[in-house]
Write an enzyme that holds these catalytic residues in place. Structure first.
Site, PDB file in Angstrom:
ATOM      1  N   HIS A 372     -20.472 -13.210  74.443  1.00  0.00           N
ATOM      2  CA  HIS A 372     -20.576 -12.668  73.083  1.00  0.00           C
ATOM      3  C   HIS A 372     -19.502 -13.147  72.127  1.00  0.00           C
ATOM      4  O   HIS A 372     -19.477 -12.707  70.982  1.00  0.00           O
ATOM      5  CB  HIS A 372     -20.505 -11.136  73.112  1.00  0.00           C
ATOM      6  CG  HIS A 372     -21.774 -10.487  73.553  1.00  0.00           C
ATOM      7  ND1 HIS A 372     -22.780 -10.161  72.685  1.00  0.00           N
ATOM      8  CD2 HIS A 372     -22.202 -10.117  74.781  1.00  0.00           C
ATOM      9  CE1 HIS A 372     -23.780  -9.609  73.357  1.00  0.00           C
ATOM     10  NE2 HIS A 372     -23.453  -9.573  74.627  1.00  0.00           N
ATOM     11  N   LYS A 563     -19.642  -3.427  58.696  1.00  0.00           N
ATOM     12  CA  LYS A 563     -19.439  -3.956  60.044  1.00  0.00           C
ATOM     13  C   LYS A 563     -18.013  -3.637  60.448  1.00  0.00           C
ATOM     14  O   LYS A 563     -17.225  -3.158  59.612  1.00  0.00           O
ATOM     15  CB  LYS A 563     -19.677  -5.472  60.095  1.00  0.00           C
ATOM     16  CG  LYS A 563     -18.932  -6.233  58.978  1.00  0.00           C
ATOM     17  CD  LYS A 563     -19.286  -7.720  58.951  1.00  0.00           C
ATOM     18  CE  LYS A 563     -20.643  -8.032  58.388  1.00  0.00           C
ATOM     19  NZ  LYS A 563     -21.581  -8.613  59.361  1.00  0.00           N
ATOM     20  N   ARG A 564     -17.635  -3.882  61.721  1.00  0.00           N
ATOM     21  CA  ARG A 564     -16.258  -3.664  62.106  1.00  0.00           C
ATOM     22  C   ARG A 564     -15.316  -4.403  61.147  1.00  0.00           C
ATOM     23  O   ARG A 564     -15.653  -5.478  60.626  1.00  0.00           O
ATOM     24  CB  ARG A 564     -16.017  -4.161  63.550  1.00  0.00           C
ATOM     25  CG  ARG A 564     -16.588  -3.245  64.608  1.00  0.00           C
ATOM     26  CD  ARG A 564     -16.020  -1.843  64.533  1.00  0.00           C
ATOM     27  NE  ARG A 564     -14.654  -1.798  64.986  1.00  0.00           N
ATOM     28  CZ  ARG A 564     -14.250  -1.326  66.161  1.00  0.00           C
ATOM     29  NH1 ARG A 564     -15.140  -0.815  67.002  1.00  0.00           N
ATOM     30  NH2 ARG A 564     -12.990  -1.324  66.491  1.00  0.00           N
ATOM     31  N   LYS A 569     -14.280 -11.452  59.967  1.00  0.00           N
ATOM     32  CA  LYS A 569     -15.462 -11.022  59.211  1.00  0.00           C
ATOM     33  C   LYS A 569     -15.197 -11.030  57.699  1.00  0.00           C
ATOM     34  O   LYS A 569     -16.101 -10.848  56.895  1.00  0.00           O
ATOM     35  CB  LYS A 569     -15.902  -9.642  59.671  1.00  0.00           C
ATOM     36  CG  LYS A 569     -16.483  -9.627  61.107  1.00  0.00           C
ATOM     37  CD  LYS A 569     -16.858  -8.234  61.545  1.00  0.00           C
ATOM     38  CE  LYS A 569     -17.419  -8.140  62.951  1.00  0.00           C
ATOM     39  NZ  LYS A 569     -18.866  -8.427  63.050  1.00  0.00           N
ATOM     40  N   THR A 671     -25.872  -8.953  64.039  1.00  0.00           N
ATOM     41  CA  THR A 671     -27.185  -8.337  64.099  1.00  0.00           C
ATOM     42  C   THR A 671     -27.457  -7.518  62.836  1.00  0.00           C
ATOM     43  O   THR A 671     -28.621  -7.303  62.491  1.00  0.00           O
ATOM     44  CB  THR A 671     -27.359  -7.421  65.335  1.00  0.00           C
ATOM     45  OG1 THR A 671     -26.217  -6.563  65.445  1.00  0.00           O
ATOM     46  CG2 THR A 671     -27.510  -8.255  66.601  1.00  0.00           C
ATOM     47  N   LYS A 675     -30.922  -6.792  60.354  1.00  0.00           N
ATOM     48  CA  LYS A 675     -31.422  -5.499  59.855  1.00  0.00           C
ATOM     49  C   LYS A 675     -31.609  -5.552  58.340  1.00  0.00           C
ATOM     50  O   LYS A 675     -32.618  -5.075  57.804  1.00  0.00           O
ATOM     51  CB  LYS A 675     -30.428  -4.388  60.208  1.00  0.00           C
ATOM     52  CG  LYS A 675     -30.142  -4.219  61.694  1.00  0.00           C
ATOM     53  CD  LYS A 675     -28.907  -3.330  61.913  1.00  0.00           C
ATOM     54  CE  LYS A 675     -28.385  -3.419  63.332  1.00  0.00           C
ATOM     55  NZ  LYS A 675     -27.005  -2.860  63.472  1.00  0.00           N
TER      56      LYS A 675
HETATM   57  C1  LIG Z   1     -25.835  -3.417  63.791  1.00  0.00           C
HETATM   58  C2  LIG Z   1     -24.580  -2.682  63.903  1.00  0.00           C
HETATM   59  C3  LIG Z   1     -23.368  -3.359  64.134  1.00  0.00           C
HETATM   60  C4  LIG Z   1     -23.278  -4.864  64.198  1.00  0.00           C
HETATM   61  O1  LIG Z   1     -22.990  -5.330  62.905  1.00  0.00           O
HETATM   62  P1  LIG Z   1     -22.536  -6.837  62.602  1.00  0.00           P
HETATM   63  O2  LIG Z   1     -22.508  -6.907  61.124  1.00  0.00           O
HETATM   64  O3  LIG Z   1     -23.580  -7.718  63.184  1.00  0.00           O
HETATM   65  O4  LIG Z   1     -21.202  -7.029  63.211  1.00  0.00           O
HETATM   66  C5  LIG Z   1     -22.228  -2.621  64.240  1.00  0.00           C
HETATM   67  N1  LIG Z   1     -22.236  -1.273  64.132  1.00  0.00           N
HETATM   68  C6  LIG Z   1     -23.370  -0.598  63.899  1.00  0.00           C
HETATM   69  C7  LIG Z   1     -23.317   0.884  63.773  1.00  0.00           C
HETATM   70  C8  LIG Z   1     -24.581  -1.264  63.787  1.00  0.00           C
HETATM   71  O5  LIG Z   1     -25.705  -0.581  63.567  1.00  0.00           O
END
Ligand SMILES: *Cc1c(COP(=O)(O)O)cnc(C)c1O
Length: 828
Positions: A372, A563-564, A569, A671, A675
């Site tokens: 990952h 995101k985190r 990022k 991911t 979405k």
């Molecule tokens: C989808 C999701 C992530 C992943 O987000 P990225 O932008 O791809 O790092 C992290 N936390 C939650 C709660 C999510 O639903």
């Protein structure tokens, strides 16, 4: 009642099973009342909302119970090949509405709510998120479970039952504060304890509480008990119901009180408290190697419990150990469960008494590994002394695996000592360590990355030597997300518009979403599509107002970055963009700029100082802009606290713009990018991770890509100099100067000097400054497009229509075919 549900379900989802065999539906509302009476012992009319939630959850569980058992019986009888998805994290979120959707119980809920006078939406709020994960990796595991059940694969998830999941984030004075997430304080209505199926785990050490912390006592062997708790994973249509099995640690005396009668009573009691602490809390760091012995013990505990459990099941149904790879596939989600390699070898050698070659062949053919990350600081390496203390036998086995492996390498590449040193499972240094990624690659038949570019970089850079030694083991499996939770459930407005246009089979067969493509040029469909987006924005705005008092304008562009929080990022790059847009507006208040709301959300690892400072910075930026009358009603920054699955489900449907702006080459896949795409947001993004493939699918002309490529980032390493950008771009310079002059920290002088240093003095590792100008250019093209509603709708529709590939169903079908070599096992 029965009639009602089935007419509806069958009409709406022609491909779904006929649920009329479910015995309980006719009396569903009496069920609900009975649970209130007999579980909670309250008069239904006086029950608290939480009690109503529990009674409703129990009623739904009653309905799925029979199918759940039937699924297990089907597998036991058919003895198919099964897949076990092993992961230290499952970021599940809430279960109620997802289960109701997948069971197609909408009508049952409607009528029960009506008859029992329930506020269904409020009831849903009673359920805490099961936050047993940090971010993308854990959410991927949850989406994969949904897809495996929906595709009728005999699958099981294995994880840990943390009593405290991901911390809750509170923002005080702009700073992140971590609060414990005691999600099991009230009994979880979904889980089923299977105490009878406990397993024993033997360790070379013991645990003790020492000044409130769990510590490890070396050379004092002990036994732990793993107690399984199962959660139902309802496949769409409710036919297949698989299990997620989470392990909870207990001490043996929990089951066997002999120790108390014979030995040291107090000692045994203290020991038992310590042992139960092992699964107490999730480690809240998703991007650096934690290097803590308790985390190591947790990882072994997951592996040992799960292997004992699945091998017991295998032996029950098979008597030939050579059948193992034909009946069992184990997918290791990152290296966290990579101790599976030496543990499976230990069992096959010591307990089953197979010879080395046979044990090794079975191990490799059974296991597969998903990588990952390319970040070197995130690759797990465990100090040898942890192994010596806790797992001495597994260490012997790792040495033997390594000896044989390196012999083979030497035979194939005589004299190449550097190669041997690079690929060894052991890293020698000040402190010797086991390289878990090497263990996982050598001990399995498949190593995959999670997006095309990531798999390519894995092969050509991170583990290049292994890709040259074993090219046939390496493959790509681009991630996906489940369209059930992320579109159907999260975005009912858009779902209805889609179903109106192309029917509703897209929910189970997401390739069908491509049929929207011609409708991008249909004026009526565009109108409906924009209406759904507007509706979702209003819904979000009213939730925000109700829950926090904050007011946002649904007619502004909702620009999201959630995101985190991590330097790679590049939330800082986004913040610089906002500063520059803000400065332009101040300098020229008459300029034409569509009103915008910039949403940020995300948690920082508690020990990651810079990430926590970035949160503070965004909050101060928000406050500075809020207080400036010159830009009132034009731009606004909102930091939403406590990012979690439920918050993502609320915001993503309302998003106009998705920021996916990692430094190219650093985001394995992403991911949330998928979405957003499925929900009709346009992407402002770098050529990184799966965003590259998303643009390919929707057409680059429908994306707003910018910035350096991964190749350019890597080429630029030697000569990149942030000062060049500082000196040559006036807007960049001005933004950095504002930070240095405490424009955003008037009352906290110097508060953000560390961020200024990151961007300039310390060399700007993530090359923020190199991408600012192209980011602003892409941003300008995008906000200009917003003014042309038809053209905007067209691009957004083409994005939704192009998102079919990013369903986790597609990802899982590739795993099933190319890695696991397994077939569906339908439940009749
Ligand atoms: C989808 C999701 C992530 C992943 O987000 P990225 O932008 O791809 O790092 C992290 N936390 C939650 C709660 C999510 O639903």
């Amino acid at each position: 009642m029965d009639e009602l549900i089935h007419a509806d379900a069958v009409e709406k989802h022609a491909h779904l099973p006929n649920l009329s065999s479910m015995p309980y539906l006719g009396q569903a509302d009496t069920f609900f009342e009975r649970h209130l009476l007999s579980d909670a012992l309250v008069e239904p009319a006086t029950a608290y909302q939480r009690q109503r939630f529990e009674a409703m959850a129990r009623s739904v569980r009653d309905i799925l119970a029979e199918r759940w058992i039937r699924t297990q019986r089907t597998y036991d009888q058919a003895n198919p090949k099964r897949v076990y998805y092993m992961s230290m994290e499952f970021l599940i979120g809430r279960s109620m509405s997802n289960n109701v959707m997948n069971l197609v119980l909408d009508r049952f809920i409607e009528s029960t709510s009506r008859e029992a006078n329930l506020d269904w939406l409020d009831l849903l709020e009673q359920e805490p998120d099961a936050g047993l994960g940090n971010g993308g990796l854990g959410r991927l595991a949850a989406c994969f479970l949904d897809s495996m059940a929906s595709m009728e694969l005999p699958a099981m998830g294995y994880g840990l039952r943390y009593e405290y999941g991901m911390f809750r984030q509170a923002i005080e004075d702009g700073w992140q504060h971590e609060q414990p997430d005691n999600w099991l304080r009230r009994q979880d209505p979904w889980e089923v304890s299977r105490r009878g199926q406990f397993v024993e785990v033997k360790l070379g050490c013991s645990f003790e509480m020492h000044q409130g912390a769990l510590t490890i006592i070396a050379n004092k062997p002990s036994t732990l008990i793993g107690v399984p708790y199962d959660r139902p994973i309802v496949g769409f249509g409710g036919k297949t119901i698989n299990s997620l099995r989470l392990w909870s640690a207990a001490a043996p005396d929990y089951f066997d009180f002999q120790e108390f009668s014979s030995g040291d009573f107090v000692g045994a009691l203290v020991g038992s408290i310590a042992a139960q602490t092992l699964t107490r809390v999730l480690y809240p760091d998703d991007s650096t190697e934690m290097g803590q012995s308790l985390r190591f013990a947790q990882e072994y505990f997951l592996v040992a419990c799960s292997l004992a459990d699945l091998l017991r099941r295998f032996r029950r149904d098979n008597d030939d150990w050579n059948e193992l790879p034909n009946k069992v596939a184990i997918q290791m989600n990152d290296t966290h469960p990579a101790l599976t390699v030496p543990e499976l070898m230990r069992i096959l050698l010591d307990d089953v008494h197979l010879g080395w070659d046979q044990a090794w062949d079975l191990t490799q053919r059974t296991l597969a590994y998903t990588n990952h990350t390319l970040l070197p600081e995130a690759l797990e390496k465990w100090p040898l002394h942890y192994f010596r203390q806790m797992l001495p036998r597994q260490l012997e086995i790792i040495y033997e695996i390594n000896r044989r492996f390196l012999d083979d390498v030497r035979n194939r590449h005589p004299g190449d000592d550097k190669l041997v040193e690079r690929v060894s499972l052991i890293e020698e240094g000040h402190e010797d360590k086991v390289r878990m990624a090497h263990v996982a690659i050598v001990g399995s038949h498949s190593t995959n990355g999670v997006a095309a570019i990531h798999s390519e970089l894995l092969r050509t850079t991170t583990v290049r030597d292994f890709a040259e030694l074993y090219p046939e083991r390496f493959n790509n499996k681009t991630n996906g997300v489940t369209p059930r939770r992320w579109v159907r459930l999260a975005n009912p407005e858009l779902s209805d518009v889609i179903s109106e246009a192309i029917g509703n089979n897209w929910v189970a067969d997401f390739d069908q979403i491509g049929r929207l493509k011609p409708l991008a040029d249909d004026a009526a469909f565009r109108e409906a599509f924009l209406g759904a987006k507007r509706h979702a924005k209003v819904r979000f705005a009213s939730w925000l107002k109700e829950s926090s008092g904050q007011i946002v304008d649904p007619d502004s562009i909702f620009d999201c970055h959630i995101k985190r929080i991590h330097e790679y990022k590049r939330q800082l790059l986004n913040a610089l963009r906002v500063i520059i847009l803000y400065s332009r507006l101040r300098a020229n208040p008459g300029m034409n700029m569509a009103p915008r709301t910039f949403f940020f959300a995300g948690k920082a690892a508690p020990a990651y100082k810079i990430a926590k400072l970035i949160i503070k910075f965004i909050n101060n930026l928000a406050l500075t802009i809020e207080k400036d009358p010159l830009v009132a009603g034009r731009i606004k920054v909102v930091f939403l606290p406590d990012y979690c699955v439920s918050l993502a489900e609320r915001l993503i449907p309302a998003a106009d713009v998705s920021n996916q702006i990692s430094t190219a080459g650093f985001e394995a896949s992403g991911t949330s990018n998928m979405k957003f795409m499925m929900n009709g947001a346009l992407t402002l993004g770098t050529r990184d991770g799966a965003t590259i493939e998303m643009a390919e699918e929707a057409g680059e002309e429908n994306f707003f890509l910018f910035g350096l490529t991964a190749q350019e980032v890597s080429d630029g390493r030697g000569w990149y100099n942030p000062y060049w950008h500082y000196e040559n771009d006036a807007e960049t310079r001005h933004a950095l100067d504002l930070i240095a002059q405490n424009y955003f920290s008037a009352n906290e002088p110097g508060a953000f000097s560390a961020l200024h240093d990151v961007l300039l003095k310390n060399g700007d590792r993530y090359m923020h400054l190199a991408d600012i100008v192209s980011y602003l250019n892409a941003d300008e093209a995008l906000s200009t497009l917003y003014g042309d509603r038809g053209a905007w709708a067209r691009k957004a529709i083409l994005n939704v229509a192009g998102s079919g590939k990013f369903s986790s169903d597609r990802a899982i079908s590739q795993y099933a075919e190319e890695v696991w070599n397994m077939q569906p096992c339908p439940v009749l």
